[in-house]
Design a protein around this motif. Structure first.
Motif, short mmCIF file in Angstrom:
data_model
loop_
_atom_site.label_atom_id
_atom_site.label_comp_id
_atom_site.label_asym_id
_atom_site.label_seq_id
_atom_site.Cartn_x
_atom_site.Cartn_y
_atom_site.Cartn_z
N SER A 1 -3.24 1.08 -5.40
CA SER A 1 -2.19 1.32 -4.41
C SER A 1 -0.83 0.81 -4.87
O SER A 1 0.20 1.27 -4.41
CB SER A 1 -2.56 0.68 -3.07
OG SER A 1 -2.76 -0.70 -3.22
N THR A 2 -0.80 -0.14 -5.83
CA THR A 2 0.45 -0.73 -6.31
C THR A 2 0.35 -0.96 -7.81
O THR A 2 -0.67 -1.43 -8.30
CB THR A 2 0.72 -2.08 -5.61
OG1 THR A 2 0.74 -1.87 -4.20
CG2 THR A 2 2.05 -2.67 -6.04
N VAL A 3 1.45 -0.65 -8.52
CA VAL A 3 1.50 -0.89 -9.96
C VAL A 3 2.72 -1.75 -10.26
O VAL A 3 3.82 -1.46 -9.80
CB VAL A 3 1.60 0.44 -10.76
CG1 VAL A 3 1.79 0.17 -12.24
CG2 VAL A 3 0.39 1.30 -10.52
N ILE A 4 2.51 -2.81 -11.02
CA ILE A 4 3.60 -3.62 -11.53
C ILE A 4 3.70 -3.28 -13.01
O ILE A 4 2.83 -3.64 -13.81
CB ILE A 4 3.35 -5.12 -11.29
CG1 ILE A 4 3.26 -5.36 -9.79
CG2 ILE A 4 4.43 -5.95 -11.95
CD1 ILE A 4 2.85 -6.73 -9.40
N ALA A 5 4.75 -2.52 -13.35
CA ALA A 5 4.87 -1.92 -14.68
C ALA A 5 5.22 -2.93 -15.76
O ALA A 5 5.73 -4.02 -15.49
CB ALA A 5 5.93 -0.82 -14.64
N GLU A 6 4.96 -2.53 -17.00
CA GLU A 6 5.35 -3.33 -18.16
C GLU A 6 6.85 -3.53 -18.13
O GLU A 6 7.61 -2.62 -17.79
CB GLU A 6 4.93 -2.60 -19.44
CG GLU A 6 5.11 -3.40 -20.69
CD GLU A 6 4.52 -2.72 -21.91
OE1 GLU A 6 4.64 -3.30 -22.99
OE2 GLU A 6 3.95 -1.62 -21.79
N GLY A 7 7.30 -4.73 -18.46
CA GLY A 7 8.72 -5.04 -18.43
C GLY A 7 9.17 -5.68 -17.12
O GLY A 7 10.28 -6.18 -17.02
N ILE A 8 8.30 -5.68 -16.11
CA ILE A 8 8.59 -6.31 -14.82
C ILE A 8 7.97 -7.70 -14.80
O ILE A 8 6.81 -7.87 -15.16
CB ILE A 8 8.03 -5.48 -13.64
CG1 ILE A 8 8.59 -4.07 -13.65
CG2 ILE A 8 8.27 -6.18 -12.32
CD1 ILE A 8 10.08 -3.99 -13.38
N SER A 9 8.74 -8.68 -14.35
CA SER A 9 8.25 -10.05 -14.19
C SER A 9 8.44 -10.47 -12.74
O SER A 9 9.51 -10.25 -12.17
CB SER A 9 9.00 -11.02 -15.10
OG SER A 9 8.76 -10.73 -16.45
N ILE A 10 7.41 -11.06 -12.17
CA ILE A 10 7.47 -11.53 -10.79
C ILE A 10 7.05 -12.99 -10.77
O ILE A 10 6.04 -13.36 -11.38
CB ILE A 10 6.54 -10.70 -9.87
CG1 ILE A 10 7.04 -9.26 -9.81
CG2 ILE A 10 6.46 -11.31 -8.48
CD1 ILE A 10 6.17 -8.34 -9.01
N GLU A 11 7.82 -13.80 -10.06
CA GLU A 11 7.47 -15.20 -9.87
C GLU A 11 7.24 -15.40 -8.38
O GLU A 11 8.16 -15.24 -7.57
CB GLU A 11 8.58 -16.12 -10.38
CG GLU A 11 8.14 -17.55 -10.48
CD GLU A 11 9.10 -18.39 -11.31
OE1 GLU A 11 9.25 -19.57 -10.96
OE2 GLU A 11 9.68 -17.86 -12.28
N GLY A 12 6.01 -15.73 -8.02
CA GLY A 12 5.62 -15.90 -6.62
C GLY A 12 4.24 -15.34 -6.39
O GLY A 12 3.68 -14.65 -7.23
#
Length: 131
Positions: A19-30
């Motif tokens: 349902s959700t994709v966090i793509a290469e090159g994306i950084s998330i802190e949390g």
């Protein structure tokens, strides 16, 4: 010694829709909390708690604990894991303690930490954190 019953099938990644994709090159802190499934190809620094499946892609790195129904690891996870099913692929690396009901590790997959096989009567998912 080995359970060959067909009703004890391994939960495969094709059994759930992403349902959700966090793509290469994306950084998330949390922390990430959700009821559905997630594919990560980027970097996450925080805990992940999903109701269904999580796929950690080959280019992905997760620094945090993971809790879900099915976890498929192609990339790197540094943190503790609680899940029903763990699938560690040949390029996958998991550094942390694991509590699960069933798992498979492909040749070359690396798991550094303790492994606990929990009974089906014990709750698998971590409690939801409320802020």
């Amino acid at each position: 010694m080995f359970n060959t019953k067909k009703d004890k099938k391994l939960y495969r990644p094709d059994a759930f829709q992403i349902s959700t994709v966090i793509a290469e090159g994306i950084s998330i802190e949390g922390d990430l909390i959700g009821a559905e499934s997630l594919r990560i190809d980027g970097k996450i620094k925080g805990d992940i708690q999903m109701g269904k499946g999580v796929i950690i892609g080959e280019s992905a790195r997760v620094d945090g604990d993971v809790s879900c129904e099915t976890l498929v690891v192609y990339g790197h996870v540094v943190g503790n894991v609680r899940c029903h099913t763990l699938i560690l692929k040949s390029a996958g690396k998991l550094y942390g303690d694991v509590a699960m009901q069933q798992f498979t590790v492909d040749m070359g997959g690396q798991l550094m930490g303790s492994v606990e096989v929990v009974s089906s009567r014990e709750p698998i998912l971590l409690e939801t954190k409320v802020s």
